[in-house]
Design an enzyme around this catalytic site. Structure first.
Site, PDB file in Angstrom:
ATOM      1  N   ASP A  99      21.050 -61.667 -53.844  1.00 45.74           N
ATOM      2  CA  ASP A  99      20.588 -62.426 -54.995  1.00 45.74           C
ATOM      3  C   ASP A  99      19.534 -63.392 -54.473  1.00 45.74           C
ATOM      4  O   ASP A  99      19.770 -64.105 -53.494  1.00 45.74           O
ATOM      5  CB  ASP A  99      21.790 -63.204 -55.563  1.00 45.74           C
ATOM      6  CG  ASP A  99      21.708 -63.422 -57.051  1.00 45.74           C
ATOM      7  OD1 ASP A  99      20.652 -63.896 -57.502  1.00 45.74           O
ATOM      8  OD2 ASP A  99      22.707 -63.143 -57.745  1.00 45.74           O
ATOM      9  N   ASP A 201      16.970 -63.969 -59.602  1.00 47.82           N
ATOM     10  CA  ASP A 201      17.539 -64.837 -60.631  1.00 47.82           C
ATOM     11  C   ASP A 201      16.447 -65.360 -61.572  1.00 47.82           C
ATOM     12  O   ASP A 201      15.364 -65.745 -61.136  1.00 47.82           O
ATOM     13  CB  ASP A 201      18.225 -66.021 -59.923  1.00 47.82           C
ATOM     14  CG  ASP A 201      19.102 -66.849 -60.839  1.00 47.82           C
ATOM     15  OD1 ASP A 201      20.035 -66.283 -61.427  1.00 47.82           O
ATOM     16  OD2 ASP A 201      18.842 -68.067 -60.961  1.00 47.82           O
ATOM     17  N   GLU A 264      16.417 -60.430 -63.162  1.00 48.29           N
ATOM     18  CA  GLU A 264      17.313 -60.916 -64.227  1.00 48.29           C
ATOM     19  C   GLU A 264      16.439 -61.518 -65.322  1.00 48.29           C
ATOM     20  O   GLU A 264      15.793 -62.543 -65.127  1.00 48.29           O
ATOM     21  CB  GLU A 264      18.283 -61.987 -63.721  1.00 48.29           C
ATOM     22  CG  GLU A 264      19.303 -62.353 -64.802  1.00 48.29           C
ATOM     23  CD  GLU A 264      19.755 -63.804 -64.799  1.00 48.29           C
ATOM     24  OE1 GLU A 264      20.791 -64.095 -65.410  1.00 48.29           O
ATOM     25  OE2 GLU A 264      19.066 -64.665 -64.219  1.00 48.29           O
ATOM     26  N   HIS A 325      28.482 -62.137 -64.241  1.00 51.53           N
ATOM     27  CA  HIS A 325      29.228 -63.376 -64.025  1.00 51.53           C
ATOM     28  C   HIS A 325      28.883 -64.484 -65.022  1.00 51.53           C
ATOM     29  O   HIS A 325      29.405 -65.590 -64.909  1.00 51.53           O
ATOM     30  CB  HIS A 325      28.971 -63.857 -62.595  1.00 51.53           C
ATOM     31  CG  HIS A 325      27.528 -64.233 -62.381  1.00 51.53           C
ATOM     32  ND1 HIS A 325      26.514 -63.300 -62.421  1.00 51.53           N
ATOM     33  CD2 HIS A 325      26.937 -65.423 -62.164  1.00 51.53           C
ATOM     34  CE1 HIS A 325      25.359 -63.902 -62.241  1.00 51.53           C
ATOM     35  NE2 HIS A 325      25.584 -65.193 -62.082  1.00 51.53           N
ATOM     36  N   ASP A 326      27.969 -64.206 -65.948  1.00 51.27           N
ATOM     37  CA  ASP A 326      27.601 -65.197 -66.961  1.00 51.27           C
ATOM     38  C   ASP A 326      28.103 -64.826 -68.354  1.00 51.27           C
ATOM     39  O   ASP A 326      27.878 -65.575 -69.304  1.00 51.27           O
ATOM     40  CB  ASP A 326      26.065 -65.312 -67.057  1.00 51.27           C
ATOM     41  CG  ASP A 326      25.431 -65.822 -65.777  1.00 51.27           C
ATOM     42  OD1 ASP A 326      26.084 -66.612 -65.064  1.00 51.27           O
ATOM     43  OD2 ASP A 326      24.280 -65.425 -65.498  1.00 51.27           O
TER      44      ASP A 326
HETATM   45  O1  TEU Z   1      21.535 -67.070 -65.219  1.00 52.14           O
HETATM   46  C1  TEU Z   1      20.493 -67.346 -66.112  1.00 52.14           C
HETATM   47  C2  TEU Z   1      20.924 -67.439 -67.479  1.00 52.14           C
HETATM   48  O2  TEU Z   1      20.159 -67.203 -68.389  1.00 52.14           O
HETATM   49  C3  TEU Z   1      22.336 -67.816 -67.688  1.00 52.14           C
HETATM   50  O3  TEU Z   1      22.530 -68.981 -66.986  1.00 52.14           O
HETATM   51  C4  TEU Z   1      22.693 -68.065 -69.066  1.00 52.14           C
HETATM   52  O4  TEU Z   1      21.797 -68.949 -69.655  1.00 52.14           O
HETATM   53  C5  TEU Z   1      24.061 -68.696 -69.111  1.00 52.14           C
HETATM   54  O5  TEU Z   1      24.836 -68.178 -68.085  1.00 52.14           O
HETATM   55  C6  TEU Z   1      24.719 -68.440 -70.424  1.00 52.14           C
HETATM   56  O6  TEU Z   1      25.123 -67.132 -70.530  1.00 52.14           O
HETATM   57  C7  TEU Z   1      21.287 -67.162 -63.858  1.00 52.14           C
HETATM   58  C8  TEU Z   1      22.572 -66.945 -63.109  1.00 52.14           C
HETATM   59  O7  TEU Z   1      23.037 -65.660 -63.354  1.00 52.14           O
HETATM   60  C9  TEU Z   1      23.546 -68.011 -63.500  1.00 52.14           C
HETATM   61  O8  TEU Z   1      24.802 -67.803 -62.925  1.00 52.14           O
HETATM   62  C10 TEU Z   1      22.977 -69.324 -63.049  1.00 52.14           C
HETATM   63  O9  TEU Z   1      23.798 -70.368 -63.460  1.00 52.14           O
HETATM   64  C11 TEU Z   1      21.574 -69.550 -63.598  1.00 52.14           C
HETATM   65  O10 TEU Z   1      20.741 -68.398 -63.490  1.00 52.14           O
HETATM   66  C12 TEU Z   1      20.878 -70.629 -62.823  1.00 52.14           C
HETATM   67  O11 TEU Z   1      20.561 -70.164 -61.540  1.00 52.14           O
END
Ligand code: TEU
Length: 533
Positions: A99, A201, A264, A325-326
């Site tokens: 990542d 990311d 992403e 994971h989000d």
């Molecule tokens: O996620 C980007 C993102 O758009 C998400 O954070 C989303 O807004 C949020 O999780 C609601 O669903 C990436 C990573 O995957 C995330 O884990 C990080 O927190 C974020 O970037 C910041 O680096």
């Protein structure tokens, strides 16, 4: 056929390292733990492991706040462990994707410490600093994805810095050529160590408006919605200049053999596909998250697959993501029975599938008691179901203590159904969802039509989504029919597009059953029919 790359044919599996396998009893997963589970991943049949961040980090955003891009956090292990991970993965013909978090660093990164030390510091413009608005207060209306203004005032130098996420995650200034060089150097460091690619990311966030214009209000926003959506992020994301940066990253990857650049990107399809770049010199796989936000409805899914297929530039390779994971887990979004149908969909659509650890054993979101909340998003914007801890709970390996994840106290609670929903039990159960995933992945690998064949929509009949995957040569073609509803349904009149034998059912029976002009589907059943030649 031989011209397809591994990241086109293969299946990607996301590991959230904190939650995969703990080797030292501190309750947090680590690299030796991941190494110990590579044999499982090999058995499962996936081709590449994408591992969420492992770099030194104050863990304000659990690794997405990086304080050193070229080392491993002691919580996860050492660089030597990392080198071993690369070697052990490669020994098992598994690719390793890291990542890359280029949009922001941790506020504890040496670059930011320097940058914030004085207005004249040589690294001042490595980050995005602005004077207060004329009457005081933040320079404009830009919002943080994690709640509140995206601007943080810094007493020492009397300016604000921009952070798209936490205030502990200051955004880098990608308009600075020095930042670009430094960050490409980071990629080189890991590519030289044998990494097979990166998931980048928030790729669409990298460049911000150089005039710092206010974002327009979002007319669709209502009280109770995610506060970030109050404005449309027109001037903070998806700026035209970002594509030049993606191109630079890709050019670097192309200096190496067979590496993959995954982005992403949460954007509507027409804008998402721009990230393949002109002449496809951009990201190899701009992550396609449509299945994550999709309503679980056959005609809706049919339309979104059609739209995506139609939007893809000539020669661009598609991909599909079911969870990460989000996002709330698929089993929670659609229920346990439909999670099997979702697995069959993911692994039979045209394009590279990415699956999220634990989905293959049917893991669902775990309710997190208030005193065990870790995610800063939940802490900043509580009670709206935005927190991400529920989908980050430890992998369930066995019915033993703590699901075999740790000998200590797990950092997040373990699902209460772990004694039945775990790898050890499900591997031995011929009807488990894990067995289904195992067979789907194996079948996909063995069949050109499923791996790289054409996609032909059949039609939606009620709750049934159906399509044919066709190979170019004289290999088998397949009909995929998915009942997204909880009532049985018989498909009729497909003619030669249904005649054949059942190769796989989500219920893991019926294999070999002959199908004629009618295909009867039970409630929540998906089947793959090997069509008669
Ligand atoms: O996620 C980007 C993102 O758009 C998400 O954070 C989303 O807004 C949020 O999780 C609601 O669903 C990436 C990573 O995957 C995330 O884990 C990080 O927190 C974020 O970037 C910041 O680096």
């Amino acid at each position: 056929m031989t011209s397809f790359r591994w990241w086109q044919r293969g299946t990607i599996y996301q590991v959230y390292p904190r939650s995969f396998m703990d080797s030292n009893g501190d309750g947090v997963g680590d690299l030796p733990g991941l190494i110990a589970r590579l044999d499982y991943l090999r058995w499962l049949g996936i081709d590449a492991v994408w591992c969420s961040p492992i770099y030194p980090s104050p863990m304000k955003d659990f690794g997405y706040d990086v304080s050193d891009y070229t080392d491993v956090d002691p919580l996860f292990g050492t660089l030597a462990d990392f080198d071993q991970l690369v070697a052990e993965a490669h020994n098992r013909a598994l690719k390793l994707v890291l990542d890359f978090v280029p949009n922001h660093t941790s506020d504890e990164h040496a670059w930011f410490r320097e940058s914030r030390s004085s207005r004249d510091d040589p690294k001042r413009d490595w980050y995005i600093w602005r004077d207060p608005a004329p009457g005081g207060g933040p320079p404009n209306n830009w919002l943080s994805c994690f709640g509140g203004s995206a601007w943080q005032f810094d007493e020492r130098t009397g300016q604000y810095y921009y952070h798209a996420f936490l205030k502990e995650q200051p955004d880098l200034n990608w308009r600075s050529p020095e930042v670009v060089e430094a960050m490409l150097g980071v990629l080189r460091f890991w590519l030289d160590r044998g990494v097979d690619g990166f998931r980048v990311d928030v790729l669409w966030h990298l460049v911000k408006d150089d005039q710092f214009r206010d974002n327009p209000p979002n007319p669709a926003w209502r009280e109770g919605m995610d506060p970030y959506q109050r404005v449309i992020p027109l001037f903070t994301t998806d700026r035209p200049e970002v594509h030049g940066i993606v191109r630079r990253m890709r050019a670097l990857f192309d200096e190496y053999r067979d590496r993959v650049l995954i982005g992403e990107i949460y954007l509507p399809v027409e804008r998402l596909v721009q990230y393949y770049g002109p002449d496809l010199r951009g990201a190899n796989l701009p992550f396609n998250f449509q299945l994550i936000s999709a309503r679980w409805d056959a005609s809706h899914l049919e339309r979104l697959v059609d739209e995506y297929e139609a939007a893809l530039p000539e020669g661009a390779w598609p991909n599909w993501v079911l969870g990460n994971h989000d996002q709330h887990r698929i089993a929670t979004r659609v229920g346990g029975a439909q999670a099997r149908v979702a697995a069959m969909l993911l692994l039979t659509l045209r394009g590279t599938p990415t699956l999220y650890y634990g989905d293959e054993i049917g893991m669902h979101d775990v309710a997190i008691p208030p005193d065990r909340v870790h995610d800063p998003f939940e802490k900043n914007v509580p009670g709206r179901g935005l927190g991400r801890d529920p989908e980050r709970t430890p992998m369930q390996w066995s019915a033993r203590d703590n699901a075999g994840f740790t000998a200590g106290t797990p950092w997040l609670p373990i699902a209460s159904d772990f004694t039945s929903a775990n790898v050890a039990v499900e591997r031995g159960d011929p009807r488990s969802i894990l067995t289904l995933y195992h067979q789907l992945i194996a079948m996909r690998r063995g069949e050109a039509a499923l791996e790289v064949g054409r996609f032909e929509p059949v039609r939606v009949e009620g709750d049934v989504l159906a399509y044919v995957r066709r190979s170019r040569k004289d290999e088998s073609d397949f009909l995929v029919a998915l009942n997204l509803g909880s009532r049985p349904h018989a498909l009729r009149g497909l003619g030669n597009s249904s005649r054949g034998t059942i190769a796989l059912s989500t219920h893991l029976d019926r294999v070999g059953e002959t199908v004629g002009e009618e295909l009867a589907l039970r409630a929540d059943e998906g089947v793959i029919v090997r069509l008669a030649p």
